[in-house]
Design a protein around this motif. Structure first.
Motif, PDB file in Angstrom:
ATOM      1  N   THR A 151      54.832  -4.507  35.007  1.00 54.08           N
ATOM      2  CA  THR A 151      55.118  -3.096  35.225  1.00 54.08           C
ATOM      3  C   THR A 151      53.859  -2.370  35.699  1.00 54.08           C
ATOM      4  OG1 THR A 151      54.690  -2.733  32.860  1.00 54.08           O
ATOM      5  CG2 THR A 151      56.986  -2.978  33.537  1.00 54.08           C
ATOM      6  N   PRO A 152      54.016  -1.250  36.366  1.00 50.05           N
ATOM      7  CA  PRO A 152      52.837  -0.517  36.875  1.00 50.05           C
ATOM      8  C   PRO A 152      52.035   0.106  35.733  1.00 50.05           C
ATOM      9  CG  PRO A 152      54.877   0.159  37.984  1.00 50.05           C
ATOM     10  CD  PRO A 152      55.281  -0.630  36.792  1.00 50.05           C
ATOM     11  N   PRO A 153      50.750   0.388  35.967  1.00 48.79           N
ATOM     12  CA  PRO A 153      49.960   1.137  34.972  1.00 48.79           C
ATOM     13  C   PRO A 153      50.591   2.506  34.735  1.00 48.79           C
ATOM     14  CG  PRO A 153      48.546   0.216  36.694  1.00 48.79           C
ATOM     15  CD  PRO A 153      49.957   0.025  37.158  1.00 48.79           C
ATOM     16  N   LEU A 154      50.379   3.034  33.550  1.00 51.64           N
ATOM     17  CA  LEU A 154      51.027   4.299  33.186  1.00 51.64           C
ATOM     18  C   LEU A 154      50.665   5.436  34.131  1.00 51.64           C
ATOM     19  CD1 LEU A 154      50.654   4.135  29.308  1.00 51.64           C
ATOM     20  CD2 LEU A 154      52.770   3.909  30.626  1.00 51.64           C
ATOM     21  N   LEU A 155      49.390   5.520  34.525  1.00 49.34           N
ATOM     22  CA  LEU A 155      48.971   6.638  35.374  1.00 49.34           C
ATOM     23  C   LEU A 155      49.575   6.574  36.774  1.00 49.34           C
ATOM     24  CD1 LEU A 155      45.230   7.351  34.508  1.00 49.34           C
ATOM     25  CD2 LEU A 155      47.188   8.890  34.255  1.00 49.34           C
ATOM     26  N   SER A 156      50.013   5.393  37.187  1.00 49.66           N
ATOM     27  CA  SER A 156      50.594   5.274  38.525  1.00 49.66           C
ATOM     28  C   SER A 156      52.079   5.604  38.550  1.00 49.66           C
ATOM     29  CB  SER A 156      50.377   3.856  39.070  1.00 49.66           C
ATOM     30  OG  SER A 156      51.183   2.923  38.381  1.00 49.66           O
ATOM     31  N   PRO A 216      43.071  16.993  34.960  1.00 45.01           N
ATOM     32  CA  PRO A 216      44.314  16.231  35.036  1.00 45.01           C
ATOM     33  C   PRO A 216      44.650  15.611  33.676  1.00 45.01           C
ATOM     34  CG  PRO A 216      42.804  15.631  36.814  1.00 45.01           C
ATOM     35  CD  PRO A 216      42.026  16.458  35.856  1.00 45.01           C
ATOM     36  N   PRO A 217      45.936  15.520  33.330  1.00 46.13           N
ATOM     37  CA  PRO A 217      46.305  14.914  32.049  1.00 46.13           C
ATOM     38  C   PRO A 217      46.082  13.404  32.069  1.00 46.13           C
ATOM     39  CG  PRO A 217      48.266  15.386  33.338  1.00 46.13           C
ATOM     40  CD  PRO A 217      47.110  15.973  34.089  1.00 46.13           C
ATOM     41  N   THR A 218      45.697  12.869  30.933  1.00 44.84           N
ATOM     42  CA  THR A 218      45.615  11.415  30.795  1.00 44.84           C
ATOM     43  C   THR A 218      47.028  10.853  30.648  1.00 44.84           C
ATOM     44  OG1 THR A 218      45.500  11.447  28.382  1.00 44.84           O
ATOM     45  CG2 THR A 218      43.416  11.672  29.592  1.00 44.84           C
ATOM     46  N   SER A 219      47.140   9.531  30.723  1.00 46.69           N
ATOM     47  CA  SER A 219      48.456   8.913  30.539  1.00 46.69           C
ATOM     48  C   SER A 219      48.998   9.204  29.148  1.00 46.69           C
ATOM     49  CB  SER A 219      48.367   7.405  30.778  1.00 46.69           C
ATOM     50  OG  SER A 219      47.438   6.796  29.909  1.00 46.69           O
ATOM     51  N   GLU A 220      48.118   9.197  28.137  1.00 51.68           N
ATOM     52  CA  GLU A 220      48.559   9.512  26.775  1.00 51.68           C
ATOM     53  C   GLU A 220      49.085  10.937  26.691  1.00 51.68           C
ATOM     54  OE1 GLU A 220      45.788   7.350  23.613  1.00 51.68           O
ATOM     55  OE2 GLU A 220      44.642   8.397  25.148  1.00 51.68           O
ATOM     56  N   GLU A 221      48.383  11.864  27.331  1.00 52.23           N
ATOM     57  CA  GLU A 221      48.816  13.257  27.292  1.00 52.23           C
ATOM     58  C   GLU A 221      50.149  13.437  28.000  1.00 52.23           C
ATOM     59  OE1 GLU A 221      44.325  15.191  27.104  1.00 52.23           O
ATOM     60  OE2 GLU A 221      45.331  14.914  29.039  1.00 52.23           O
ATOM     61  N   ARG A 222      50.349  12.735  29.099  1.00 49.80           N
ATOM     62  CA  ARG A 222      51.627  12.826  29.804  1.00 49.80           C
ATOM     63  C   ARG A 222      52.765  12.318  28.919  1.00 49.80           C
ATOM     64  NH1 ARG A 222      52.510   9.905  34.284  1.00 49.80           N
ATOM     65  NH2 ARG A 222      53.507  11.489  35.574  1.00 49.80           N
ATOM     66  N   LEU A 223      52.522  11.203  28.207  1.00 53.71           N
ATOM     67  CA  LEU A 223      53.564  10.643  27.345  1.00 53.71           C
ATOM     68  C   LEU A 223      53.877  11.575  26.176  1.00 53.71           C
ATOM     69  CD1 LEU A 223      52.361   6.926  27.308  1.00 53.71           C
ATOM     70  CD2 LEU A 223      54.388   7.813  28.462  1.00 53.71           C
ATOM     71  N   HIS A 224      52.832  12.066  25.519  1.00 49.55           N
ATOM     72  CA  HIS A 224      53.060  12.991  24.409  1.00 49.55           C
ATOM     73  C   HIS A 224      53.731  14.268  24.893  1.00 49.55           C
ATOM     74  CE1 HIS A 224      51.121  11.077  20.923  1.00 49.55           C
ATOM     75  NE2 HIS A 224      50.357  10.483  21.814  1.00 49.55           N
ATOM     76  N   GLY A 225      53.321  14.741  26.065  1.00 38.27           N
ATOM     77  CA  GLY A 225      53.958  15.925  26.620  1.00 38.27           C
ATOM     78  C   GLY A 225      55.430  15.708  26.890  1.00 38.27           C
ATOM     79  N   ALA A 226      55.775  14.528  27.430  1.00 38.73           N
ATOM     80  CA  ALA A 226      57.180  14.221  27.699  1.00 38.73           C
ATOM     81  C   ALA A 226      57.992  14.227  26.411  1.00 38.73           C
ATOM     82  CB  ALA A 226      57.278  12.863  28.395  1.00 38.73           C
ATOM     83  N   LEU A 227      57.439  13.643  25.349  1.00 39.79           N
ATOM     84  CA  LEU A 227      58.156  13.602  24.076  1.00 39.79           C
ATOM     85  C   LEU A 227      58.272  14.991  23.451  1.00 39.79           C
ATOM     86  CD1 LEU A 227      56.617  10.307  22.698  1.00 39.79           C
ATOM     87  CD2 LEU A 227      59.043  10.688  23.192  1.00 39.79           C
ATOM     88  N   LEU A 228      57.196  15.786  23.547  1.00 40.36           N
ATOM     89  CA  LEU A 228      57.277  17.147  23.032  1.00 40.36           C
ATOM     90  C   LEU A 228      58.346  17.952  23.769  1.00 40.36           C
ATOM     91  CD1 LEU A 228      53.530  18.140  22.505  1.00 40.36           C
ATOM     92  CD2 LEU A 228      55.264  17.836  20.740  1.00 40.36           C
ATOM     93  N   TYR A 229      58.437  17.758  25.072  1.00 37.24           N
ATOM     94  CA  TYR A 229      59.440  18.471  25.852  1.00 37.24           C
ATOM     95  C   TYR A 229      60.858  18.077  25.425  1.00 37.24           C
ATOM     96  CZ  TYR A 229      62.491  19.644  29.752  1.00 37.24           C
ATOM     97  OH  TYR A 229      63.525  20.126  30.504  1.00 37.24           O
ATOM     98  N   ALA A 230      61.062  16.772  25.156  1.00 42.14           N
ATOM     99  CA  ALA A 230      62.410  16.266  24.899  1.00 42.14           C
ATOM    100  C   ALA A 230      62.802  16.297  23.429  1.00 42.14           C
ATOM    101  CB  ALA A 230      62.529  14.834  25.419  1.00 42.14           C
ATOM    102  N   ALA A 231      61.844  16.413  22.512  1.00 42.90           N
ATOM    103  CA  ALA A 231      62.158  16.296  21.087  1.00 42.90           C
ATOM    104  C   ALA A 231      63.054  17.439  20.625  1.00 42.90           C
ATOM    105  CB  ALA A 231      60.872  16.285  20.266  1.00 42.90           C
TER     106      ALA A 231
END
Length: 345
Positions: A117-122, A62-77
């Motif tokens: 705010t909720p934790p990033l993974l949630s 499973p991706p970590t919260s950091e990986e999810r965030l970086h992935g989101a930015l890579l997708y949108a950049a």
């Protein structure tokens, strides 16, 4: 091996930095990974997985919260060149620049340090802000939000984030729980993240002030902001050795009309301080006209009016104390002010 020799997928596996555990298909191709190899690595049970369209996670778990965030930015950049998104910086050749994309909403607030705010993974969803004209759709856990004017991002842990007021507006737009909205807005001010005026400005631009639960939270926010600003004003007078004023007073002409309320007044020097805690709403121009009329009237009577904003008191208290001190000292060179009646407010 020459500098033109393609790299196989194998050398990528040892990379530990989060921004190298998540790469785009274009970046992998630049490392020599063919489309067929990429498809094979991302097969079910394979060592890689497709995190988002054209964004690959280079491990099977499973991706970590950091990986999810970086992935989101890579997708949108935005791609800086055809097929090459997120070019590295000169300072760190491995860290990408996420052009025209930033994290916003609840995820951004969590990264800004909010406790409400909720934790990033949630978080089921990560909101990403992009320019309005970008041709990009929401996908997977990424929700794409658009704006006609992208704000300057705040960088936290290497990630570009929307400024707190904008992130708040994007978060509040999706919240129907009045208590949750109030908690977020209150923490923004109490935590020193921003001033009420900047929050109300963003909520107004987002057309959120027609929602009763948001309006109620904004009213509480403005009151909270004024209370904090008053505390800072008291502290400024004490810490910088200004003479004690009379606090929270109304001025009247003897037997005449009401001149207006003031936060602090020095009768001997005829110097007044008023906190400018206006919240920018539709009636802002009318309210400012009222401020200006009061100031003009008082100054015709020989009373110097100093307007202080909560932001200036927070960020430059010593400078604001110097402004007030200068006004008090200059009173000796002015003609005496008209006699006014000072009443508690």
């Amino acid at each position: 091996m020459t500098h033109n020799t393609p790299l196989s997928p194998r050398p990528l596996r040892h990379l530990a930095e989060v921004h190298r555990r998540v790469l785009t298909a274009a970046q992998l191709r630049s490392h020599g990974v063919t489309t067929a190899e990429l498809t094979g690595q991302c097969r079910p049970g394979g060592p890689w997985q497709l995190l988002l369209p054209n964004v690959v996670l280079l491990h099977p778990g499973p991706p970590t919260s950091e990986e999810r965030l970086h992935g989101a930015l890579l997708y949108a950049a935005r791609e800086s060149a055809p097929g090459v998104p997120a070019q590295p910086t000169a300072e760190d050749p491995h860290r990408p620049v996420y052009a025209e994309a930033m994290i916003t909403g609840l995820a951004a607030l969590t990264l800004h340090g909010f406790s409400a705010t909720p934790p990033l993974l949630s978080l089921d969803r990560v909101d990403v802000l992009v320019p309005r004209l970008r041709r990009l759709r929401s996908a997977g856990y990424v929700r794409v939000l658009r704006t006609p004017c992208l704000p300057a991002p705040k960088t936290v842990t290497g990630l570009p984030l929307a400024p707190v007021p904008r992130a708040l507006a994007d978060a509040v737009a999706e919240l129907t729980d009045a208590d949750a909205v109030r908690r977020l807005l209150t923490e923004a001010v109490r935590g020193g993240h921003c001033e009420p005026a900047s929050v109300v400005r963003e909520l107004t631009q987002a057309k959120l002030l027609n929602r009763p639960h948001v309006v109620d939270a904004v009213d509480a926010l403005v009151a909270e902001g004024r209370s904090i600003a008053e505390d800072r004003l008291y502290r400024m007078v004490g810490e910088y050795g200004l003479p004690d004023p009379v606090w929270n007073v109304d001025l009247r002409l003897p037997g005449g009309p009401h001149l207006g309320g003031l936060d602090a007044y020095w009768p001997d020097q005829a110097v007044a301080v008023e906190l400018d805690t206006r919240a920018p709403r539709q009636d802002e121009d009318a309210l400012w006209s009222e401020y200006a009329r009061k100031r003009e009237h008082l100054e015709r009577l020989g009373i110097t009016v100093v307007y202080l904003t909560p932001k200036k008191l927070r960020d430059a208290m010593e400078q604001q104390a110097a402004v007030v001190r200068t006004a008090l000292m200059a009173s000796a060179d002015r003609d005496p002010a008209a006699y006014v009646v000072v009443l508690p407010r």
